[in-house]
Design a protein around this motif. Structure first.
Motif, mmCIF file in Angstrom:
data_model
loop_
_atom_site.group_PDB
_atom_site.id
_atom_site.type_symbol
_atom_site.label_atom_id
_atom_site.label_comp_id
_atom_site.label_asym_id
_atom_site.label_seq_id
_atom_site.Cartn_x
_atom_site.Cartn_y
_atom_site.Cartn_z
ATOM 1 N N ASP A 39 1.063 -1.113 -0.056
ATOM 2 C CA ASP A 39 -0.074 0.261 -0.259
ATOM 3 C C ASP A 39 0.923 1.108 0.174
ATOM 4 O O ASP A 39 0.153 2.098 0.025
ATOM 5 N N PHE A 40 2.060 1.376 0.021
ATOM 6 C CA PHE A 40 2.941 2.282 0.269
ATOM 7 C C PHE A 40 4.475 2.529 -1.071
ATOM 8 O O PHE A 40 3.989 1.675 -1.856
ATOM 9 N N ILE A 41 4.403 3.516 -1.002
ATOM 10 C CA ILE A 41 5.284 3.794 -2.285
ATOM 11 C C ILE A 41 6.602 4.903 -1.830
ATOM 12 O O ILE A 41 6.975 5.160 -0.891
ATOM 13 N N GLU A 42 7.967 4.702 -2.455
ATOM 14 C CA GLU A 42 9.079 5.067 -2.344
ATOM 15 C C GLU A 42 9.139 6.329 -2.551
ATOM 16 O O GLU A 42 8.791 6.685 -3.994
ATOM 17 N N THR A 43 9.075 7.268 -1.670
ATOM 18 C CA THR A 43 9.354 8.817 -2.593
ATOM 19 C C THR A 43 10.186 9.912 -2.272
ATOM 20 O O THR A 43 10.679 9.589 -0.978
ATOM 21 N N LEU A 44 10.752 9.677 -2.609
ATOM 22 C CA LEU A 44 11.783 11.423 -2.513
ATOM 23 C C LEU A 44 11.487 12.624 -1.991
ATOM 24 O O LEU A 44 10.205 13.173 -3.373
ATOM 25 N N VAL A 45 11.594 13.539 -1.245
ATOM 26 C CA VAL A 45 10.924 14.565 -0.759
ATOM 27 C C VAL A 45 12.186 15.818 -0.774
ATOM 28 O O VAL A 45 13.196 16.126 -0.232
ATOM 29 N N VAL A 46 12.013 16.813 -1.958
ATOM 30 C CA VAL A 46 13.015 17.890 -2.180
ATOM 31 C C VAL A 46 12.460 18.414 -1.703
ATOM 32 O O VAL A 46 11.969 19.399 -2.133
ATOM 33 N N VAL A 47 13.312 19.570 -0.780
ATOM 34 C CA VAL A 47 13.203 20.276 0.358
ATOM 35 C C VAL A 47 14.142 21.406 -0.340
ATOM 36 O O VAL A 47 15.322 21.624 -0.231
ATOM 37 N N GLY A 48 13.245 22.722 -0.671
ATOM 38 C CA GLY A 48 13.964 23.611 -1.777
ATOM 39 C C GLY A 48 13.269 24.973 -0.398
ATOM 40 O O GLY A 48 12.671 25.578 -0.358
#
Length: 234
Positions: free
Chosen positions: A4-13
């Protein structure tokens, strides 16, 4: 991606991330096994390392405060350096083809002002069109924008809702449907229960059972409704 989950990259600017209560709150909320929190701290980048992070994720979330109707320069620099033609273009390596692109944007002005005819005169969808165009160019799926509406003015209850909705935005495999939201919540609870005290386990187990029962009831109602609709069509 699995379950039920997905691999996520959060790029914080954010050029002043340590001083931002909004970003520090979101950083804690993003402390999940399925999420890589990646704050940008410099304009000098190791492009190969940045591209490797992208390759490991199914969902890329660009997160930033709205600066003069766009993203801060540090995020624009990341896009310019990392999304090279050879790496990103579909007719080259096509490294982003099929991935999802989300935008998590924090606002200093009330979200209600961002409408045609409002004080800002443009909707957020209009303002963020360049990111939608980017997703289209790279053959990505563009997700609904996640808006953080004046975090410093939110109540504790509103911040609790924000935390849950933000975690869903980062990790829920399918966004926007009630069943997918319920599946996400039940899966999260199932993972959480073994990690808490016995008393809390009992409380969370009761909540989990109730969610499953409510979901079963809703499924039955939806099936009955479809049956009625089919009868009317005939």
């Amino acid at each position: 991606m699995g379950g039920d989950f997905i691999e996520t990259l959060v790029v914080v600017g954010h050029p002043q991330i340590q001083d931002s209560s909004t970003q520090q709150f979101l950083k804690e909320a993003a402390a999940l096994p399925d999420v890589t929190w990646h704050p940008l701290s410099t304009f000098d980048l190791n492009v190969a390392e940045e591209q490797a992070l992208i390759n490991q994720a199914n969902r890329i979330v660009l997160q930033f405060p709205l600066y003069w109707y766009s993203a801060p320069a540090i995020l624009k620099n990341w896009l310019d350096q990392v999304l090279t033609r050879r790496f990103a273009y579909p007719d080259a390596m096509g490294s982003l083809v099929g991935k999802e692109l989300g935008i998590a944007v924090s606002l200093g002005s009330p979200a209600r002002q961002f409408t045609a005819g409002g004080s800002e005169n443009f909707s957020l969808s209009q303002i963020l069109t360049p990111f939608q165009a980017l997703a289209h160019k790279l053959q990505m799926t563009f997700l609904p924008t996640f808006v953080i509406d004046q975090f410093s003015y939110q109540t504790d209850d509103e911040k609790t809702k924000l935390l849950v909705n933000y975690q869903r935005y980062l990790t829920q495999a399918q966004l926007g449907h009630f069943d997918d939201r319920t599946n996400w919540l039940t899966a999260r609870l199932a993972k959480l229960i073994p990690t808490v005290s016995t008393d809390k386990q009992q409380q969370l187990t009761l909540i989990l059972e109730q969610l499953k029962n409510d979901q079963a009831t809703l499924t039955d109602l939806q099936a009955n409704l479809k049956m009625v609709q089919d009868m009317e069509d005939n």
